[in-house]
Design an enzyme around this catalytic site. Structure first.
Site, PDB file in Angstrom:
ATOM      1  N   ASP A  86       0.813  -1.220   0.000  1.00 12.11           N
ATOM      2  CA  ASP A  86       0.000   0.000   0.000  1.00 12.11           C
ATOM      3  C   ASP A  86       0.845   1.269   0.000  1.00 12.11           C
ATOM      4  O   ASP A  86       0.452   2.295   0.559  1.00 12.11           O
ATOM      5  CB  ASP A  86      -0.964   0.019   1.204  1.00 12.11           C
ATOM      6  CG  ASP A  86      -1.851  -1.205   1.212  1.00 12.11           C
ATOM      7  OD1 ASP A  86      -2.229  -1.657   0.120  1.00 12.11           O
ATOM      8  OD2 ASP A  86      -2.144  -1.712   2.302  1.00 12.11           O
TER       9      ASP A  86
ATOM     10  N   GLY B 108       1.428   2.970  -2.581  1.00 12.93           N
ATOM     11  CA  GLY B 108       0.956   3.865  -3.646  1.00 12.93           C
ATOM     12  C   GLY B 108       1.526   3.442  -5.001  1.00 12.93           C
ATOM     13  O   GLY B 108       1.727   4.267  -5.890  1.00 12.93           O
ATOM     14  N   LYS B 109       1.726   2.123  -5.139  1.00 17.73           N
ATOM     15  CA  LYS B 109       2.291   1.594  -6.396  1.00 17.73           C
ATOM     16  C   LYS B 109       1.363   1.882  -7.567  1.00 17.73           C
ATOM     17  O   LYS B 109       1.800   2.246  -8.663  1.00 17.73           O
ATOM     18  CB  LYS B 109       2.507   0.068  -6.279  1.00 17.73           C
ATOM     19  CG  LYS B 109       3.463  -0.331  -5.178  1.00 17.73           C
ATOM     20  CD  LYS B 109       3.545  -1.832  -5.010  1.00 17.73           C
ATOM     21  CE  LYS B 109       2.325  -2.487  -4.408  1.00 17.73           C
ATOM     22  NZ  LYS B 109       2.056  -2.110  -3.003  1.00 17.73           N
TER      23      LYS B 109
ATOM     24  N   GLY C 107      -4.686  -4.244  -3.755  1.00 16.02           N
ATOM     25  CA  GLY C 107      -5.669  -3.187  -4.014  1.00 16.02           C
ATOM     26  C   GLY C 107      -4.866  -1.970  -4.412  1.00 16.02           C
ATOM     27  O   GLY C 107      -4.174  -1.392  -3.581  1.00 16.02           O
ATOM     28  N   HIS C 108      -4.877  -1.638  -5.684  1.00 18.67           N
ATOM     29  CA  HIS C 108      -4.060  -0.532  -6.197  1.00 18.67           C
ATOM     30  C   HIS C 108      -4.974   0.602  -6.653  1.00 18.67           C
ATOM     31  O   HIS C 108      -5.832   0.406  -7.512  1.00 18.67           O
ATOM     32  CB  HIS C 108      -3.184  -1.012  -7.367  1.00 18.67           C
ATOM     33  CG  HIS C 108      -2.182  -2.047  -6.954  1.00 18.67           C
ATOM     34  ND1 HIS C 108      -1.277  -2.607  -7.812  1.00 18.67           N
ATOM     35  CD2 HIS C 108      -1.930  -2.615  -5.739  1.00 18.67           C
ATOM     36  CE1 HIS C 108      -0.512  -3.468  -7.152  1.00 18.67           C
ATOM     37  NE2 HIS C 108      -0.905  -3.500  -5.902  1.00 18.67           N
TER      38      HIS C 108
ATOM     39  N   GLN D 267       1.818  -6.228  -3.467  1.00 17.40           N
ATOM     40  CA  GLN D 267       2.372  -6.398  -2.107  1.00 17.40           C
ATOM     41  C   GLN D 267       3.742  -5.694  -2.037  1.00 17.40           C
ATOM     42  O   GLN D 267       3.907  -4.693  -2.711  1.00 17.40           O
ATOM     43  CB  GLN D 267       2.462  -7.885  -1.720  1.00 17.40           C
ATOM     44  CG  GLN D 267       1.115  -8.543  -1.490  1.00 17.40           C
ATOM     45  CD  GLN D 267       0.435  -8.966  -2.775  1.00 17.40           C
ATOM     46  OE1 GLN D 267       1.033  -9.651  -3.586  1.00 17.40           O
ATOM     47  NE2 GLN D 267      -0.805  -8.588  -2.955  1.00 17.40           N
TER      48      GLN D 267
HETATM   49  P1  GDP Z   1      -0.814   0.295  -3.553  1.00 14.38           P
HETATM   50  O1  GDP Z   1      -1.413  -0.972  -3.066  1.00 14.38           O
HETATM   51  O2  GDP Z   1       0.666   0.353  -3.310  1.00 14.38           O
HETATM   52  O3  GDP Z   1      -1.146   0.617  -4.980  1.00 14.38           O
HETATM   53  O4  GDP Z   1      -1.443   1.449  -2.652  1.00 14.38           O
HETATM   54  P2  GDP Z   1      -3.010   1.614  -2.253  1.00 14.38           P
HETATM   55  O5  GDP Z   1      -3.741   2.129  -3.411  1.00 14.38           O
HETATM   56  O6  GDP Z   1      -3.513   0.393  -1.571  1.00 14.38           O
HETATM   57  O7  GDP Z   1      -2.887   2.695  -1.090  1.00 14.38           O
HETATM   58  C1  GDP Z   1      -2.363   3.951  -1.318  1.00 14.38           C
HETATM   59  C2  GDP Z   1      -3.427   4.984  -0.954  1.00 14.38           C
HETATM   60  O8  GDP Z   1      -2.822   6.258  -0.911  1.00 14.38           O
HETATM   61  C3  GDP Z   1      -4.535   5.104  -1.980  1.00 14.38           C
HETATM   62  O9  GDP Z   1      -5.699   5.504  -1.329  1.00 14.38           O
HETATM   63  C4  GDP Z   1      -4.037   6.206  -2.906  1.00 14.38           C
HETATM   64  O10 GDP Z   1      -5.083   6.895  -3.575  1.00 14.38           O
HETATM   65  C5  GDP Z   1      -3.362   7.115  -1.916  1.00 14.38           C
HETATM   66  N1  GDP Z   1      -2.199   7.866  -2.415  1.00 14.38           N
HETATM   67  C6  GDP Z   1      -1.259   7.500  -3.315  1.00 14.38           C
HETATM   68  N2  GDP Z   1      -0.306   8.464  -3.412  1.00 14.38           N
HETATM   69  C7  GDP Z   1      -0.671   9.448  -2.551  1.00 14.38           C
HETATM   70  C8  GDP Z   1      -0.086  10.691  -2.174  1.00 14.38           C
HETATM   71  O11 GDP Z   1       0.992  11.086  -2.638  1.00 14.38           O
HETATM   72  N3  GDP Z   1      -0.765  11.431  -1.220  1.00 14.38           N
HETATM   73  C9  GDP Z   1      -1.937  11.009  -0.667  1.00 14.38           C
HETATM   74  N4  GDP Z   1      -2.529  11.781   0.247  1.00 14.38           N
HETATM   75  N5  GDP Z   1      -2.501   9.856  -1.019  1.00 14.38           N
HETATM   76  C10 GDP Z   1      -1.871   9.064  -1.931  1.00 14.38           C
HETATM   77  P1  IMO Z   2      -0.977  -4.221  -2.224  1.00 10.52           P
HETATM   78  O1  IMO Z   2      -0.558  -4.787  -3.564  1.00 10.52           O
HETATM   79  C1  IMO Z   2      -0.917  -4.640   2.125  1.00 10.52           C
HETATM   80  C2  IMO Z   2      -0.953  -8.721   3.715  1.00 10.52           C
HETATM   81  C3  IMO Z   2      -2.178  -9.170   4.475  1.00 10.52           C
HETATM   82  C4  IMO Z   2      -1.541 -10.156   5.446  1.00 10.52           C
HETATM   83  C5  IMO Z   2      -0.460 -10.813   4.602  1.00 10.52           C
HETATM   84  C6  IMO Z   2      -0.868 -12.157   3.984  1.00 10.52           C
HETATM   85  O2  IMO Z   2      -2.260  -3.477  -2.262  1.00 10.52           O
HETATM   86  O3  IMO Z   2       0.156  -3.476  -1.602  1.00 10.52           O
HETATM   87  P2  IMO Z   2      -2.537 -12.805   1.985  1.00 10.52           P
HETATM   88  O4  IMO Z   2      -3.990 -12.546   1.806  1.00 10.52           O
HETATM   89  O5  IMO Z   2      -1.671 -12.225   0.908  1.00 10.52           O
HETATM   90  O6  IMO Z   2      -2.212 -14.251   2.233  1.00 10.52           O
HETATM   91  O7  IMO Z   2      -2.149 -12.025   3.365  1.00 10.52           O
HETATM   92  O8  IMO Z   2      -0.163  -9.889   3.559  1.00 10.52           O
HETATM   93  N1  IMO Z   2      -1.227  -8.206   2.348  1.00 10.52           N
HETATM   94  C7  IMO Z   2      -1.162  -6.909   2.017  1.00 10.52           C
HETATM   95  N2  IMO Z   2      -0.941  -5.812   2.771  1.00 10.52           N
HETATM   96  N3  IMO Z   2      -1.076  -4.510   0.794  1.00 10.52           N
HETATM   97  C8  IMO Z   2      -1.282  -5.609   0.006  1.00 10.52           C
HETATM   98  O9  IMO Z   2      -1.299  -5.524  -1.334  1.00 10.52           O
HETATM   99  C9  IMO Z   2      -1.368  -6.860   0.624  1.00 10.52           C
HETATM  100  N4  IMO Z   2      -1.583  -8.117   0.164  1.00 10.52           N
HETATM  101  C10 IMO Z   2      -1.478  -8.918   1.224  1.00 10.52           C
HETATM  102  O10 IMO Z   2      -2.782  -8.085   5.148  1.00 10.52           O
HETATM  103  O11 IMO Z   2      -0.888  -9.468   6.497  1.00 10.52           O
HETATM  104 MG    MG Z   3      -2.946  -1.616  -1.792  1.00 13.31          MG
END
Ligand code: GDP
Ligand code: IMO
Ligand code: MG
Length: 439
Positions: A13, A15-16, A42-43, A239
């Site tokens: 998470d 912000g990939k 969840g991206h 991840q």
């Molecule tokens: P990912 O799994 O690495 O793609 O990241 P997620 O989407 O799960 O979580 C990142 C969260 O931060 C999302 O809600 C994005 O919309 C938000 N986000 C990404 N870059 C930024 C940033 O520079 N500032 C803020 N405030 N939010 C950001």
């Molecule tokens: P993105 O791509 C954050 C965590 C789960 C748990 C562990 C194992 O959005 O960064 P799993 O369901 O994969 O067997 O769970 O890994 N986990 C993540 N945490 N971002 C993710 O994906 C994750 N995918 C799995 O919360 O601790």
């Molecule tokens: Mg995510």
């Protein structure tokens, strides 16, 4: 360097999704490729206030001129994929990238989700069936996209697997001492109905096949052809490094290789020239269980969660929050051979003063400045912090590095100096436009 991979340096998470969406815009990238993980990911990509959350679709899907690819290392729940495509098409019509899905990709089946539901609690998994699907993949009893070619073969595979899984799940329910009243949600005759599974998966696959923008085929051939033509490819890790099955905080990890090695295994393509960009959140978060040395349990952590909206994109769970830990980022540099960094969510730190950055762990009077420690050592470790002045100004509208407050610039430079890596991109808000290119 013609190919690029964007991957997570912390616990996910970072912000990939946003960074992949930003880079995918470049003309040279003809394809955007996911190589591991499943819908545990969840991206998020935000375009003019509209939020897209991708679980299986690569984050380049919003560009109609690109091809998005789901590699053989990704595990697929067809229902989830269909739902994502349906939602996307309800918003954009057919104005999205084409999609190529590897015929070698493994399927998440209903029994995998049940098994994860029973046993995943000790890790705090996303309950999407990830671990059990990869278990069966390695155990040579998985079902792959290519098994869908022929309904008879597919049905036979389901029947075989179902017989064993029904027994296994009954044993697991006893072994994990799941109370009788909770067993209702594991109602085997409902969820593991042979005909129902075969029909729903068959229907799902045919819907995918019917979509004229989707193809199922050989990903390795396709990527090697692009490479031969001199086209560039963008790879999207899911991840992150510390969730990697081999290099992460085992056993509190996911069941795939989000690190750079996963790219080779999960695509059948060896990029000769590859730039590796590590995405770093300006602080640290973690979902699920496991060690987290810089975790905050106070108002600062609370503020990070509320301002950064730190709730899981997939499960909605509140994310644990803490200070930026550079011992981790250095470890990610080591494991992945990082070339540069992209920093996200710098805006979330506005108003926190002073800021702290973890630069080492003191274990038995010795300080380590890189995360090469096991869980036992971690339990004893005292985190060594550097304090750094914060800033008060709103930075969400800044688009040039030089326009950032001096303290913000110093925070970024500190990361560069301590990791000895250049920072290319800086996120100052969730929207696509809220980004600074730092040369
Ligand atoms: P990912 O799994 O690495 O793609 O990241 P997620 O989407 O799960 O979580 C990142 C969260 O931060 C999302 O809600 C994005 O919309 C938000 N986000 C990404 N870059 C930024 C940033 O520079 N500032 C803020 N405030 N939010 C950001
Ligand atoms: P993105 O791509 C954050 C965590 C789960 C748990 C562990 C194992 O959005 O960064 P799993 O369901 O994969 O067997 O769970 O890994 N986990 C993540 N945490 N971002 C993710 O994906 C994750 N995918 C799995 O919360 O601790
Ligand atoms: Mg995510």
């Amino acid at each position: 360097m013609n190919h690029t991979v964007v991957l997570g340096t912390q616990w996910g998470d970072e912000g990939k999704g946003k960074m992949v969406d930003t880079l995918a815009k470049q003309k040279k990238f003809k394809a955007v490729v996911r190589y591991q993980g499943g819908n545990n990911a969840g991206h998020t990509v935000v375009v003019k206030g509209e939020k897209h959350a991708f679980h299986l679709l690569p984050s380049g899907i919003l560009y109609p001129e690109k091809t998005c690819v789901i590699g053989n290392g990704v595990i697929i729940n067809p229902q989830v994929l269909l739902k994502e495509i349906k939602l996307l098409e309800s918003r954009l019509g057919e104005k999205h990238a084409r999609l190529l899905i590897s015929d070698k990709a493994h399927l998440i089946m209903p029994w995998h989700i049940l098994r994860d539901g029973i046993a995943g609690g000790r890790i705090g998994t996303t309950s999407r069936g990830i671990g059990p699907t990869y278990m069966d993949y390695i155990g040579r009893s998985g079902i792959r996209m290519m098994d869908f070619e022929n309904k008879k073969i597919f049905s036979q595979r389901v029947v075989q697997e179902l017989a064993w899984n029904k027994k296994l799940i009954k044993l697991m329910l006893d072994f994990y001492r799941i109370p009788q009243k909770e067993r209702k949600s594991f109602e085997l005759s409902q969820t593991l109905n042979e005909k129902r599974i075969i029909d729903s998966y068959w229907r799902g696959l045919n819907l995918l096949k019917k979509n004229r923008l989707i193809a199922i085929g050989d990903v390795s051939l396709f990527l090697n052809q692009l490479d031969k033509r001199g086209d560039s490819i963008l790879f999207e890790g899911a991840q992150a490094t510390l969730l990697d099955i081999a290099h992460g905080t085992y056993p509190f990890v996911t069941s795939s290789n989000p690190t750079v090695g996963g790219l080779y295994m999960g695509t059948g393509f060896r990029p000769r020239k590859l730039k590796v960009i590590g995405v770093v959140k300006a602080y640290t978060t973690r979902v699920g269980k496991g060690p987290f040395p810089t975790e905050l349990f106070d108002q600062v952590g609370e503020k990070m969660r509320e301002v950064g909206y730190e709730y899981g994109t997939t499960t909605g769970r509140p994310r644990r929050c803490g200070w930026l830990d550079l011992t981790i980022v250095k470890y990610a540099k080591l494991i992945n051979g990082l070339d540069s960094l992209a920093i996200t969510k710098l805006d979330v730190l506005t108003g926190i003063n002073p800021l702290k950055i973890a630069v080492g762990y003191k274990i038995n009077h010795k300080t380590r400045d890189i995360f090469t420690v096991n869980l036992e050592q971690l339990a004893k470790a005292k985190v060594v912090y550097q304090k750094i002045p914060g800033w008060k100004q709103d930075i969400s509208r800044v688009r040039q590095f030089v326009d950032l407050p001096r303290e913000t610039q110093n925070y970024v430079k500190k990361i560069e100096n301590l990791t000895k890596l250049p920072i290319e991109l800086i996120g100052v808000g969730p929207d696509r436009r809220q980004i600074i290119a730092k040369s």
